[in-house]
Design a protein around this motif. Structure first.
Motif, PDB file in Angstrom:
ATOM      1  N   LEU A 115       0.681  -1.270   0.011  1.00  0.00           N
ATOM      2  CA  LEU A 115       0.062   0.003   0.056  1.00  0.00           C
ATOM      3  C   LEU A 115       1.122   1.049  -0.035  1.00  0.00           C
ATOM      4  O   LEU A 115       0.354   2.237  -0.500  1.00  0.00           O
ATOM      5  N   ALA A 116       2.138   1.227   0.891  1.00  0.00           N
ATOM      6  CA  ALA A 116       2.722   2.418   0.861  1.00  0.00           C
ATOM      7  C   ALA A 116       4.053   2.514   0.682  1.00  0.00           C
ATOM      8  O   ALA A 116       5.014   3.335   0.956  1.00  0.00           O
ATOM      9  N   GLY A 117       4.800   1.156   0.233  1.00  0.00           N
ATOM     10  CA  GLY A 117       6.320   1.117   0.002  1.00  0.00           C
ATOM     11  C   GLY A 117       6.908   1.501   1.247  1.00  0.00           C
ATOM     12  O   GLY A 117       6.510   0.996   2.209  1.00  0.00           O
ATOM     13  N   ASN A 118       8.152   2.287   1.129  1.00  0.00           N
ATOM     14  CA  ASN A 118       8.810   2.783   2.325  1.00  0.00           C
ATOM     15  C   ASN A 118       8.722   4.208   2.640  1.00  0.00           C
ATOM     16  O   ASN A 118       9.251   4.710   3.500  1.00  0.00           O
ATOM     17  N   ASP A 119       7.551   4.839   2.282  1.00  0.00           N
ATOM     18  CA  ASP A 119       7.038   6.029   2.808  1.00  0.00           C
ATOM     19  C   ASP A 119       6.529   5.706   4.214  1.00  0.00           C
ATOM     20  O   ASP A 119       5.501   5.297   4.492  1.00  0.00           O
ATOM     21  N   ILE A 120       7.217   6.248   5.265  1.00  0.00           N
ATOM     22  CA  ILE A 120       7.051   6.109   6.667  1.00  0.00           C
ATOM     23  C   ILE A 120       5.484   6.725   6.964  1.00  0.00           C
ATOM     24  O   ILE A 120       4.560   6.145   7.562  1.00  0.00           O
ATOM     25  N   LYS A 121       5.338   7.939   6.326  1.00  0.00           N
ATOM     26  CA  LYS A 121       3.930   8.593   6.708  1.00  0.00           C
ATOM     27  C   LYS A 121       3.005   7.938   6.322  1.00  0.00           C
ATOM     28  O   LYS A 121       1.877   7.504   6.837  1.00  0.00           O
ATOM     29  N   LYS A 122       3.195   7.140   4.869  1.00  0.00           N
ATOM     30  CA  LYS A 122       1.916   6.520   4.197  1.00  0.00           C
ATOM     31  C   LYS A 122       1.939   5.193   4.794  1.00  0.00           C
ATOM     32  O   LYS A 122       0.739   4.696   5.029  1.00  0.00           O
ATOM     33  N   ARG A 123       2.908   4.615   5.410  1.00  0.00           N
ATOM     34  CA  ARG A 123       2.734   3.285   6.085  1.00  0.00           C
ATOM     35  C   ARG A 123       2.011   3.517   7.368  1.00  0.00           C
ATOM     36  O   ARG A 123       1.174   2.630   7.841  1.00  0.00           O
ATOM     37  N   ILE A 124       2.210   4.624   8.132  1.00  0.00           N
ATOM     38  CA  ILE A 124       1.454   4.922   9.395  1.00  0.00           C
ATOM     39  C   ILE A 124      -0.278   5.043   9.134  1.00  0.00           C
ATOM     40  O   ILE A 124      -0.978   4.255   9.647  1.00  0.00           O
ATOM     41  N   GLU A 125      -0.486   5.723   8.037  1.00  0.00           N
ATOM     42  CA  GLU A 125      -1.776   5.834   7.479  1.00  0.00           C
ATOM     43  C   GLU A 125      -2.502   4.384   7.202  1.00  0.00           C
ATOM     44  O   GLU A 125      -3.310   4.200   7.382  1.00  0.00           O
ATOM     45  N   ALA A 126      -1.733   3.821   6.430  1.00  0.00           N
ATOM     46  CA  ALA A 126      -2.082   2.396   5.889  1.00  0.00           C
ATOM     47  C   ALA A 126      -2.386   1.471   7.134  1.00  0.00           C
ATOM     48  O   ALA A 126      -3.350   0.724   6.869  1.00  0.00           O
ATOM     49  N   SER A 127      -1.808   1.681   8.167  1.00  0.00           N
ATOM     50  CA  SER A 127      -2.022   0.684   9.143  1.00  0.00           C
ATOM     51  C   SER A 127      -3.464   0.853   9.845  1.00  0.00           C
ATOM     52  O   SER A 127      -3.620  -0.033  10.540  1.00  0.00           O
ATOM     53  N   SER A 128      -4.057   1.926   9.512  1.00  0.00           N
ATOM     54  CA  SER A 128      -5.441   2.104   9.886  1.00  0.00           C
ATOM     55  C   SER A 128      -6.486   0.758   9.717  1.00  0.00           C
ATOM     56  O   SER A 128      -7.496   0.908  10.349  1.00  0.00           O
ATOM     57  N   VAL A 129      -6.044   0.218   8.587  1.00  0.00           N
ATOM     58  CA  VAL A 129      -6.983  -0.940   8.080  1.00  0.00           C
ATOM     59  C   VAL A 129      -6.839  -2.138   9.059  1.00  0.00           C
ATOM     60  O   VAL A 129      -7.624  -2.940   9.277  1.00  0.00           O
ATOM     61  N   PHE A 130      -6.155  -1.880  10.282  1.00  0.00           N
ATOM     62  CA  PHE A 130      -5.978  -2.880  11.363  1.00  0.00           C
ATOM     63  C   PHE A 130      -6.289  -2.407  12.487  1.00  0.00           C
ATOM     64  O   PHE A 130      -6.242  -3.138  13.672  1.00  0.00           O
ATOM     65  N   GLU A 131      -7.100  -1.032  12.654  1.00  0.00           N
ATOM     66  CA  GLU A 131      -7.618  -0.690  13.803  1.00  0.00           C
ATOM     67  C   GLU A 131      -8.935  -1.271  14.293  1.00  0.00           C
ATOM     68  O   GLU A 131      -9.630  -1.523  13.299  1.00  0.00           O
ATOM     69  N   PRO A 132      -8.971  -1.316  15.544  1.00  0.00           N
ATOM     70  CA  PRO A 132     -10.478  -1.869  16.072  1.00  0.00           C
ATOM     71  C   PRO A 132     -11.743  -1.279  15.367  1.00  0.00           C
ATOM     72  O   PRO A 132     -12.800  -2.026  15.102  1.00  0.00           O
ATOM     73  N   GLN A 133     -11.679   0.005  14.957  1.00  0.00           N
ATOM     74  CA  GLN A 133     -12.973   0.582  14.394  1.00  0.00           C
ATOM     75  C   GLN A 133     -13.175   0.477  12.858  1.00  0.00           C
ATOM     76  O   GLN A 133     -14.124   0.513  12.432  1.00  0.00           O
ATOM     77  N   HIS A 134     -11.749  -0.200  12.338  1.00  0.00           N
ATOM     78  CA  HIS A 134     -12.261  -0.555  10.739  1.00  0.00           C
ATOM     79  C   HIS A 134     -13.088  -1.762  10.553  1.00  0.00           C
ATOM     80  O   HIS A 134     -13.054  -2.481  11.534  1.00  0.00           O
ATOM     81  N   ILE A 135     -13.887  -1.909   9.359  1.00  0.00           N
ATOM     82  CA  ILE A 135     -14.827  -2.676   9.180  1.00  0.00           C
ATOM     83  C   ILE A 135     -13.935  -4.091   9.258  1.00  0.00           C
ATOM     84  O   ILE A 135     -14.882  -5.202   9.443  1.00  0.00           O
ATOM     85  N   PHE A 136     -12.961  -4.254   8.779  1.00  0.00           N
ATOM     86  CA  PHE A 136     -12.149  -5.710   8.724  1.00  0.00           C
ATOM     87  C   PHE A 136     -12.214  -6.122  10.361  1.00  0.00           C
ATOM     88  O   PHE A 136     -12.703  -7.339  10.552  1.00  0.00           O
ATOM     89  N   LYS A 137     -11.792  -5.325  11.225  1.00  0.00           N
ATOM     90  CA  LYS A 137     -11.629  -5.731  12.566  1.00  0.00           C
ATOM     91  C   LYS A 137     -12.915  -5.670  13.323  1.00  0.00           C
ATOM     92  O   LYS A 137     -13.226  -6.739  13.966  1.00  0.00           O
ATOM     93  N   LYS A 138     -13.662  -4.763  12.861  1.00  0.00           N
ATOM     94  CA  LYS A 138     -14.877  -4.536  13.667  1.00  0.00           C
ATOM     95  C   LYS A 138     -15.836  -5.744  13.292  1.00  0.00           C
ATOM     96  O   LYS A 138     -16.726  -6.209  14.076  1.00  0.00           O
ATOM     97  N   ASN A 139     -15.970  -6.092  12.058  1.00  0.00           N
ATOM     98  CA  ASN A 139     -16.737  -7.336  11.683  1.00  0.00           C
ATOM     99  C   ASN A 139     -16.018  -8.819  11.632  1.00  0.00           C
ATOM    100  O   ASN A 139     -16.427  -9.660  11.265  1.00  0.00           O
ATOM    101  N   ASN A 140     -14.966  -8.732  12.473  1.00  0.00           N
ATOM    102  CA  ASN A 140     -14.029  -9.897  12.365  1.00  0.00           C
ATOM    103  C   ASN A 140     -13.831 -10.547  11.217  1.00  0.00           C
ATOM    104  O   ASN A 140     -13.931 -11.874  11.071  1.00  0.00           O
TER     105      ASN A 140
END
Length: 440
Positions: A115-140
């Protein structure tokens, strides 16, 4: 509209995305990012799922990466090989090897790199897909496996829920099996509401639960009550064994198209500190956002009254009850606790029930209805059998009546006839009395 020959596989799209990332990071080329157009995908089950759910670009990439090991074990190796002709490690890409799976299991690191290559800022933003409120985590749906202690969270393997995996790949719903990790078993019935013979007051309360199951989404979403009421519904069934508690739970599921899981409390409760909470956590995490009905039969063993703290065992036993109370309150579906006696359940639970329903022993009228309703149509009754007299004389439950009928029918079939005689029916009733230590 594209012809069938112009349609591509979703994995062709994923291949182009990964190739784009590798070229951008490892070469001097600056390619154009592949166009994300689900309408150009073929008519496979995975493509249909992406189209039907209108998955955004990021979520589609994560989903496809999670599916890769289950679809094409050598998929990632094939893409990476041309960039590393002499072999060697590529830590930026992440991924782990399995003990039997010979391909690469994508990890959180793999997702961030694609999603973000080696861009640190974009990697941090991309990690939101694993946060509890994201649909993936929220719906297991998709989560990260637990990494080895001390290792980065993103080194955990990308894991897709088994039920979603089956639905996405095969368009078929699978039901989890009873195991140490999932201490519950799906229960069903071929019976219908007319087979459940209860007093009118009890049936009225049950209808209220059924109405909640049918209309709770409208109440929460359309009527905007999410902020004011807690999710889910908690109800207690109490009464003697055989009075219809389990059948009621299965009928509620059957007529509202929801799976009912009976919790095996012998597999939940552990003598080891922390294990009971762990087992409960596995159960509720699996059930979250599945619209399952959770049925805790003989709930006294875990929902019983908390004791005064005299030693460490009492302290941890009370912690288990508190943890369970917390998980039940946050569960967004129907939880049914069944007990023989209302007073056995901790008041901390009963205060939080929306409904407490008593399943009384059947009256003479209800016993007569049970006898009449459950005698097989192929059977006839001997002239000396008076069901009204039997219903009046023998104060037994619906389950007892079914067992007595079964005994009498087997005896009748063994005699190569279809006429049930009174002696066999009375002997069947007698067996039920003996089982429960009663005198006729």
């Amino acid at each position: 509209m594209k012809s069938k020959s112009q349609l591509i596989s979703p994995f062709d799209f994923l291949t182009s995305v990964i190739a784009y990332r590798l070229q951008t990071e490892l070469t001097e080329d600056i390619p154009e990012f592949p166009k994300y157009d689900p309408a150009s995908f073929d008519d496979t089950s995975i493509a249909r799922f992406i189209k039907k759910t209108n998955l955004p670009l990021t979520e589609a990439i994560v989903l496809l990466l999670a599916l890769v090991p289950h679809i094409s074990p050598g998929f990632l190796n094939t893409i990476l090989a041309p960039y590393f002709l002499e072999g060697g490690e590529f830590p930026e890409f992440g991924g782990i090897k399995g003990s039997q799976h010979r391909g690469i299991f994508p990890t959180g690191e793999t997702v961030l790199y694609v999603l973000a290559g080696n861009d640190i800022k974009k990697r941090i933003e991309a990690s939101s897909v694993f946060e509890p409120q994201h649909i993936f985590k929220k719906n297991n749906i998709i989560s990260l496996g637990k990494p080895i202690q001390g290792e980065p969270e993103m080194s955990g393997r990308l894991v897709i829920d088994e039920e979603y995996l089956s639905w996405i790949i095969k368009e078929k719903v699978i039901h989890p099996e009873l195991s140490e990790k999932f201490p519950a078993q799906r229960i069903t019935t071929e019976l219908n509401w007319e087979d459940l013979i209860l007093d009118e007051e009890t049936m009225s309360h049950i209808r209220e639960v059924e109405m909640w199951l049918q209309h709770e989404k409208t109440l929460q979403d359309d009527w905007d009550m999410k902020k004011r009421i807690k999710p889910g519904y908690r109800v207690m069934f109490y009464g003697a064994p055989g009075t219809g508690k389990t059948l009621t739970a299965t009928l509620l599921g059957k007529h509202t198209q929801k799976d009912v899981y009976r919790i095996d409390l012998s597999m939940v409760v552990s003598k080891f500190i922390g294990e009971t909470e762990k087992n409960l956590s596995n159960l509720f995490n699996k059930a979250e956002n599945k619209n399952w009905i959770l049925f805790f039969d003989e709930a006294d063993s875990i929902f019983g009254k908390r004791t005064q703290v005299r030693d460490a065992h009492d302290k941890y036993a009370n912690q288990e009850v508190s943890y369970l109370l917390q998980r039940i309150e946050s569960y967004d579906g129907l939880v049914i606790l069944a007990s023989n006696f209302k007073q056995n359940i901790d008041t901390a639970f009963t205060r939080r029930f929306q409904s407490i329903i008593e399943f009384k022993n059947p009256t003479k009228k209800e016993r007569l209805a049970l006898w009449k309703h459950n005698i097989p149509k192929k059977a006839t009754l001997g002239a000396s059998i008076n069901l009204e007299e039997i219903a009046k004389t023998y104060d037994i439950t619906g389950s007892n009546i079914i067992n007595a009928i079964q005994y009498a029918c087997i005896q009748t079939i063994a005699k190569n006839t279809n006429k049930i005689n009174k002696e066999d029916l009375i002997n069947g009733i007698k067996k039920e009395y003996i089982k429960e230590g009663k005198m006729m």
